[in-house]
Design a protein around this motif. Structure first.
Motif, PDB file in Angstrom:
ATOM      1  N   UNK A   1       0.849  -1.185   0.000  1.00 31.19           N
ATOM      2  CA  UNK A   1       0.000   0.000   0.000  1.00 31.19           C
ATOM      3  C   UNK A   1       0.884   1.234   0.000  1.00 31.19           C
ATOM      4  N   UNK A   2       0.248   2.409  -0.053  1.00 29.53           N
ATOM      5  CA  UNK A   2       1.041   3.638  -0.091  1.00 29.53           C
ATOM      6  C   UNK A   2       1.289   4.149   1.303  1.00 29.53           C
ATOM      7  N   UNK A   3       2.507   4.637   1.521  1.00 26.11           N
ATOM      8  CA  UNK A   3       2.784   5.455   2.691  1.00 26.11           C
ATOM      9  C   UNK A   3       3.457   6.699   2.131  1.00 26.11           C
ATOM     10  N   UNK A   4       2.656   7.719   1.884  1.00 29.17           N
ATOM     11  CA  UNK A   4       3.176   8.833   1.102  1.00 29.17           C
ATOM     12  C   UNK A   4       3.512   8.300  -0.270  1.00 29.17           C
ATOM     13  N   UNK A   5       4.694   8.598  -0.782  1.00 25.39           N
ATOM     14  CA  UNK A   5       5.097   8.105  -2.102  1.00 25.39           C
ATOM     15  C   UNK A   5       5.760   6.740  -2.004  1.00 25.39           C
ATOM     16  N   UNK A   6       6.081   6.308  -0.801  1.00 27.25           N
ATOM     17  CA  UNK A   6       6.720   5.004  -0.652  1.00 27.25           C
ATOM     18  C   UNK A   6       5.688   3.897  -0.828  1.00 27.25           C
ATOM     19  N   UNK A   7       6.195   2.755  -1.241  1.00 22.21           N
ATOM     20  CA  UNK A   7       5.329   1.573  -1.235  1.00 22.21           C
ATOM     21  C   UNK A   7       5.775   0.682  -0.087  1.00 22.21           C
ATOM     22  N   UNK A   8       4.848   0.334   0.764  1.00 28.81           N
ATOM     23  CA  UNK A   8       5.215  -0.511   1.898  1.00 28.81           C
ATOM     24  C   UNK A   8       4.221  -1.648   2.020  1.00 28.81           C
ATOM     25  N   UNK A   9       4.574  -2.644   2.828  1.00 31.16           N
ATOM     26  CA  UNK A   9       3.656  -3.753   3.050  1.00 31.16           C
ATOM     27  C   UNK A   9       2.433  -3.244   3.804  1.00 31.16           C
ATOM     28  N   UNK A  10       1.294  -3.833   3.501  1.00 33.28           N
ATOM     29  CA  UNK A  10       0.030  -3.341   4.072  1.00 33.28           C
ATOM     30  C   UNK A  10       0.036  -3.302   5.592  1.00 33.28           C
ATOM     31  N   UNK A  11       0.631  -4.358   6.190  1.00 32.10           N
ATOM     32  CA  UNK A  11       0.535  -4.429   7.649  1.00 32.10           C
ATOM     33  C   UNK A  11       1.493  -3.465   8.346  1.00 32.10           C
ATOM     34  N   UNK A  12       2.305  -2.759   7.555  1.00 32.87           N
ATOM     35  CA  UNK A  12       3.195  -1.790   8.191  1.00 32.87           C
ATOM     36  C   UNK A  12       2.580  -0.406   8.256  1.00 32.87           C
ATOM     37  N   UNK A  13       1.566  -0.152   7.429  1.00 33.57           N
ATOM     38  CA  UNK A  13       1.087   1.228   7.292  1.00 33.57           C
ATOM     39  C   UNK A  13       0.553   1.786   8.602  1.00 33.57           C
ATOM     40  N   UNK A  14      -0.287   0.993   9.279  1.00 35.70           N
ATOM     41  CA  UNK A  14      -0.899   1.499  10.512  1.00 35.70           C
ATOM     42  C   UNK A  14       0.171   1.931  11.506  1.00 35.70           C
ATOM     43  N   UNK A  15       1.220   1.108  11.584  1.00 31.90           N
ATOM     44  CA  UNK A  15       2.291   1.403  12.524  1.00 31.90           C
ATOM     45  C   UNK A  15       3.012   2.694  12.152  1.00 31.90           C
ATOM     46  N   UNK A  16       3.286   2.842  10.853  1.00 28.34           N
ATOM     47  CA  UNK A  16       4.012   4.033  10.402  1.00 28.34           C
ATOM     48  C   UNK A  16       3.166   5.284  10.604  1.00 28.34           C
ATOM     49  N   UNK A  17       1.883   5.182  10.270  1.00 27.04           N
ATOM     50  CA  UNK A  17       0.992   6.328  10.467  1.00 27.04           C
ATOM     51  C   UNK A  17       0.936   6.676  11.954  1.00 27.04           C
ATOM     52  N   UNK A  18       0.900   5.631  12.785  1.00 27.73           N
ATOM     53  CA  UNK A  18       0.850   5.870  14.225  1.00 27.73           C
ATOM     54  C   UNK A  18       2.067   6.659  14.681  1.00 27.73           C
ATOM     55  N   UNK A  19       3.233   6.312  14.145  1.00 28.63           N
ATOM     56  CA  UNK A  19       4.436   7.020  14.597  1.00 28.63           C
ATOM     57  C   UNK A  19       4.401   8.473  14.138  1.00 28.63           C
ATOM     58  N   UNK A  20       3.839   8.714  12.947  1.00 30.26           N
ATOM     59  CA  UNK A  20       3.705  10.105  12.492  1.00 30.26           C
ATOM     60  C   UNK A  20       2.847  10.892  13.473  1.00 30.26           C
ATOM     61  N   UNK A  21       1.700  10.331  13.831  1.00 26.14           N
ATOM     62  CA  UNK A  21       0.783  11.105  14.672  1.00 26.14           C
ATOM     63  C   UNK A  21       1.240  11.163  16.130  1.00 26.14           C
ATOM     64  N   UNK A  22       1.966  10.141  16.577  1.00 27.81           N
ATOM     65  CA  UNK A  22       2.545  10.244  17.915  1.00 27.81           C
ATOM     66  C   UNK A  22       3.458  11.450  17.995  1.00 27.81           C
ATOM     67  N   UNK A  23       4.188  11.674  16.902  1.00 25.50           N
ATOM     68  CA  UNK A  23       5.177  12.748  16.977  1.00 25.50           C
ATOM     69  C   UNK A  23       4.559  14.118  16.732  1.00 25.50           C
ATOM     70  N   UNK A  24       3.393  14.184  16.107  1.00 27.79           N
ATOM     71  CA  UNK A  24       2.825  15.521  15.853  1.00 27.79           C
ATOM     72  C   UNK A  24       1.724  15.903  16.839  1.00 27.79           C
ATOM     73  N   UNK A  25       1.273  14.938  17.676  1.00 26.62           N
ATOM     74  CA  UNK A  25       0.039  15.157  18.440  1.00 26.62           C
ATOM     75  C   UNK A  25      -0.002  16.476  19.204  1.00 26.62           C
ATOM     76  N   UNK A  26       1.070  16.790  19.949  1.00 33.38           N
ATOM     77  CA  UNK A  26       0.959  17.972  20.814  1.00 33.38           C
ATOM     78  C   UNK A  26       1.052  19.281  20.047  1.00 33.38           C
ATOM     79  N   UNK A  27       1.582  19.241  18.835  1.00 32.12           N
ATOM     80  CA  UNK A  27       1.633  20.491  18.058  1.00 32.12           C
ATOM     81  C   UNK A  27       0.593  20.486  16.943  1.00 32.12           C
ATOM     82  N   UNK A  28      -0.305  19.523  16.977  1.00 29.16           N
ATOM     83  CA  UNK A  28      -1.205  19.304  15.856  1.00 29.16           C
ATOM     84  C   UNK A  28      -2.053  20.536  15.534  1.00 29.16           C
TER      85      UNK A  28
END
Lengths: 315, 244
Positions: B5-32
């Motif tokens: 599936x897509x993670x931005x422009x990268x192609x990654x395995x489907x089961x990795x996307x949720x984890x990667x998205x989670x790390x993005x939002x973990x890091x932006x949450x307080x400044x969101x």
């Protein structure tokens, strides 16, 4: 003479009626203290007012010690300030867009104008960042400088009453009585154990506050009983009976909580939480700032949870 | 690992996307919220206000806000639905939900808040009057599944509202590109100290289906009368659909 007397009587009668209506307000009425009172709270209030007179030297010293527990608070409080400028800009942008489409400017011309608008938007964004960064850099010195009557660089256009209450110290020094809230913020809490989870406690306290106001509006006796001590419950039930069947509206618009301290009295812990913020006490009424202290008690044995034991006004 | 599936422009395995998205939002949450204001010049507030207006919440409504993050929509809904209504704020990211919970409390709003996956909603069929997702669909791994779930929990006659970045109006495309691939990561780096997350944001916007495609996806998920409103020249689009 007799007529005149009757006239006066009627005027006095009607004003007193209006006053009782105005008193049908949030839980506890918002004007009187009742239930368990904390001596520390009453002691602190006058002390802090005098410190305000002395240009807040004490609060200046106290500010750093207070900051860990205070840390999450400033961010939401300052938020309303961003509204003014942004909303103005955004509305202007929308208005321009609507105007352009209204005059039927399309195709290439629209492309041009779109470009210009986008550049303007970019410029706006960059300016915004710089303002933000400057504010971030100023943040630390500002906190202590508040007390010293500095405050002039800290975005004076801020509209929200909440931000105002917390802000200018210069203003505070002029009217120490009105500024008591900001001074209270700088106070050191008493008797809080080191391992006490203050943020979680304050979160539950806010939930209590909001939930009890809702229960109070609905005259939900059972819900009130669950969160109050028997004495407090008896008092509140009496107040609800006095209020009668008239519907009550309490809309909490903004809420901030501060743990003032915890003390052990007899076999109970008494925690004093200072609530402040904005509240609306009738459907169409104005939003008004409020400050009051809620005293929550819990047996030292820890068998039951915290219950509302008293409401204390600081003035 | 076969499906990607897509993670931005990268192609990654489907089961990795949720984890990667989670790390993005973990890091932006307080400044969101701050970053939203910065990046959209405050426009996101108008977009959300428009969504709230289109939702047309009435007292007593049951509303589900999926990927509600910091609770902007849910807070507005809660006031409209009143004490007799029910507004649920859900997100798959715990950091975002924490921020949202605290923010709502500060506004005097107490509502049920739930950590859950939008592709497996823990609600019965035909339960909600309104289901909304604002700036969340883009990050879901299986958008079709998520849309089908929204349709499932919706009452007949209920409405789904999807607010999401979309395909910008052609003449503005080049400028929008400059903005999102240069200015956004720069802002992310200097303000939130996190350029990667904001590069992901820009890329994921590009990979998100455009207006007609999303319209078709919603129809395929079983929604009727699907239409969309372009906001800010298509930078963002609000899609609405009704379950009949």
């Amino acid at each position: 003479m007799k007529k005149w007397l009757i006239c006066m009587m009627m005027i006095i009668g009607s004003t007193s009626m209006i006053m009782t209506e105005a008193e049908a307000a949030r839980l506890g009425g918002g004007r009187t203290s009742f239930g368990r009172q904390s001596q520390n709270v009453t002691r602190q209030a006058p002390m802090q007012q005098s410190s305000g007179m002395r240009q807040g030297q004490q609060s200046q010293q106290a500010a750093p010690t207070q900051s860990p527990t205070q840390a999450p608070a400033p961010v939401p409080q300052r938020q309303p300030s961003r509204w003014g400028g942004i909303l103005g800009g955004a509305l202007l942008g929308l208005g321009l867009g609507a105007l352009l489409s209204h005059f039927g400017i399309g195709g290439a011309a629209a492309g041009m104008i779109g470009t210009v608008l986008m550049v303007a938007l970019l410029a706006f964004a960059v300016m915004f960042i710089f303002r933000m960064m400057r504010r971030k850099n100023d943040d630390e010195p500002q906190r202590s400088a508040y007390a010293g009557g500095y405050g002039s660089t800290s975005t004076p256009e801020i509209g929200s009453g909440l931000a105002q209450q917390n802000q200018p110290a210069a203003f505070q020094a002029e009217q120490p009585a009105a500024g008591s809230q900001a001074e209270m913020n700088a106070a050191v809490p008493w008797g809080v154990p080191a391992d006490f989870d203050v943020p979680a406690f304050l979160r539950s306290a806010k939930t209590y506050f909001i939930r009890l106001q809702a229960a109070w509006d609905k005259a939900d006796i059972n819900d009130i009983r669950e969160f109050t001590t028997p004495e407090m419950f008896a008092e509140l039930r009496l107040q609800i009976q006095e209020r009668g069947a008239a519907p009550n509206v309490t809309d909490v618009v903004a809420l901030d909580a501060d743990l003032m301290g915890i003390e052990a009295i007899g076999d109970e812990h008494l925690a004093s939480v200072k609530f402040s913020g904005q509240i609306k006490e009738s459907q169409s009424g104005p939003t008004e700032p409020f400050v009051e202290v809620w005293n929550l008690s819990r047996p030292i044995s820890g068998k039951t949870g915290w219950l509302l034991a008293g409401i204390q006004q600081i003035s | 690992m076969s499906r990607t599936t897509h993670f931005g422009f990268e192609k990654i395995a489907e089961d990795e996307k949720a984890e990667k998205v989670a790390s993005v939002f973990d890091s932006v949450a307080d400044k969101y919220d701050l970053m939203n204001d910065l990046m959209s010049g405050g426009l996101h507030r108008l977009w959300k206000a428009f969504t709230v207006a289109q939702a047309g919440i009435r007292p007593g409504f049951k509303v589900l806000d999926i990927a509600g993050g910091t609770g902007d929509l849910a807070g507005a809904f809660a006031r409209q639905a009143g004490p007799s209504g029910q507004v649920w704020l859900t997100d798959i990211n715990e950091s975002m939900l924490r921020t949202g919970r605290d923010k709502l409390l500060n506004k005097g709003v107490v509502i049920p808040i739930l950590l859950c996956d939008a592709e497996k909603l823990p609600f019965p069929d035909h339960y909600f009057d309104r289901v909304t997702v604002a700036f969340g669909l883009r990050n879901m791994t299986h958008k079709e599944t998520a849309l089908a779930e929204m349709q499932r929990v919706l009452k007949p006659g209920g409405k789904v509202l999807v607010l999401e970045f979309s395909k910008v109006w052609k003449p503005l495309q080049s400028l929008y590109d400059v903005y999102s691939f240069s200015v956004l990561p720069w802002m992310g780096k200097h303000v939130a100290n996190d350029a990667d997350s904001y590069r992901y944001l820009a890329e994921s916007i590009r990979m998100h289906p455009d207006q007609p495609t999303l319209q078709r996806m919603m129809q395929e998920a079983g929604l009727e009368c699907v239409r969309y409103f372009n906001l800010a020249a298509g930078v963002v689009a609000l899609h609405t659909g009704i379950k009949l």
